[in-house]
Design a protein around this motif. Structure first.
Motif, short mmCIF file in Angstrom:
data_model
loop_
_atom_site.label_atom_id
_atom_site.label_comp_id
_atom_site.label_asym_id
_atom_site.label_seq_id
_atom_site.Cartn_x
_atom_site.Cartn_y
_atom_site.Cartn_z
N UNK A 90 11.10 17.39 -18.24
CA UNK A 90 10.84 16.33 -18.10
C UNK A 90 11.21 16.02 -16.42
N UNK A 91 11.37 16.67 -15.99
CA UNK A 91 11.00 16.53 -14.21
C UNK A 91 9.89 16.31 -14.03
N UNK A 92 8.66 17.24 -14.54
CA UNK A 92 7.49 17.37 -14.47
C UNK A 92 7.13 15.64 -14.61
N UNK A 93 7.24 15.55 -15.85
CA UNK A 93 6.42 14.47 -16.42
C UNK A 93 6.99 13.59 -15.39
N UNK A 94 7.75 12.96 -14.66
CA UNK A 94 8.73 12.30 -13.62
C UNK A 94 8.18 12.63 -13.01
N UNK A 97 4.72 9.90 -11.63
CA UNK A 97 4.57 8.74 -11.44
C UNK A 97 5.37 8.33 -9.92
N UNK A 98 4.98 7.63 -8.63
CA UNK A 98 5.72 7.78 -7.32
C UNK A 98 6.98 7.34 -7.82
N UNK A 99 7.42 6.15 -8.35
CA UNK A 99 8.59 5.57 -8.87
C UNK A 99 9.71 7.03 -8.88
N UNK A 100 8.92 8.13 -10.32
CA UNK A 100 9.68 9.22 -11.05
C UNK A 100 10.39 10.31 -10.25
N UNK A 101 9.31 10.29 -8.54
CA UNK A 101 9.48 11.42 -7.71
C UNK A 101 11.05 11.55 -7.33
N UNK A 102 11.77 11.01 -6.80
CA UNK A 102 13.34 11.07 -6.47
C UNK A 102 13.94 11.34 -7.66
N UNK A 103 13.73 11.03 -8.90
CA UNK A 103 14.03 11.15 -9.82
C UNK A 103 14.74 13.03 -10.36
N UNK A 105 13.01 14.95 -8.58
CA UNK A 105 13.81 15.66 -6.91
C UNK A 105 15.12 16.00 -7.42
N UNK A 106 16.13 14.66 -8.06
CA UNK A 106 17.02 15.03 -8.70
C UNK A 106 17.95 16.24 -9.84
N UNK A 110 19.86 19.62 -9.86
CA UNK A 110 20.73 19.94 -10.56
C UNK A 110 20.84 20.99 -11.93
N UNK A 111 19.51 20.83 -12.50
CA UNK A 111 18.94 21.81 -13.71
C UNK A 111 19.68 23.03 -12.61
N UNK A 112 18.32 23.34 -11.23
CA UNK A 112 18.80 24.34 -10.78
C UNK A 112 20.40 25.40 -9.66
N UNK A 113 21.08 24.61 -10.00
CA UNK A 113 22.61 24.63 -9.71
C UNK A 113 23.47 24.71 -10.87
N UNK A 114 22.27 24.08 -12.18
CA UNK A 114 23.46 24.49 -13.58
C UNK A 114 22.87 25.79 -13.56
#
Length: 135
Positions: A90-94, A97-103, A105-106, A110-114
């Motif tokens: 999902x993160x790769x797909x986001x 787009x330039x708009x999806x990059x901050x999402x 990264x978030x 979160x996935x890493x911490x989880x």
């Protein structure tokens, strides 16, 4: 829920503890490798060679562990791997787009911490020879 078998002293049932230990070690290597190579905001810890080998070990030994306390640990690690991979995709797909990059990264953070949480929580139960709570 199925009851877990607790072997008595004379029983010949031996759960694959060494294989589960190997799977946890491989997942820990994947986590530490990810953190050391690129920091927390990276692909989730289990999306690497060590994580892939760890999930293969978990799949191969899961049948042998059926009915023992170790079975919940294999299921725990397998689910952690696949959910981590899903969120990575999902993160790769986001990232497209330039708009999806901050999402994206978030999501990766979160996935890493989880993933780290799941590894630590599972191992703390494993070291006590207990099934993962809630499984």
């Amino acid at each position: 829920m199925a009851d877990l078998q607790v072997p008595d002293a004379g029983s010949t049932v031996h759960p694959p503890v060494n294989a589960a230990t190997l799977a946890y070690v491989l997942f820990a290597i994947a986590v530490l490798g990810t953190l050391a190579s690129s920091g927390l905001v990276a692909f989730a810890p289990f999306f690497g060679i060590a994580g892939i080998v760890g999930v293969i070990v978990a799949y191969v030994k899961r049948g042998e562990a059926q009915g023992t306390w170790v079975a919940s640990h294999f299921t725990w690690l397998i689910r952690t791997f696949w959910w981590s991979l899903l969120w990575d995709v999902i993160a790769i797909l986001l990232f497209v787009t330039l708009i999806g990059i901050p999402v994206a990264i978030t999501i990766l953070a979160v996935t890493s911490i989880w993933g780290i949480y799941r590894l630590v929580r599972g191992f703390l139960s494993f070291k006590d020879s207990a099934p993962v709570p809630g499984m």
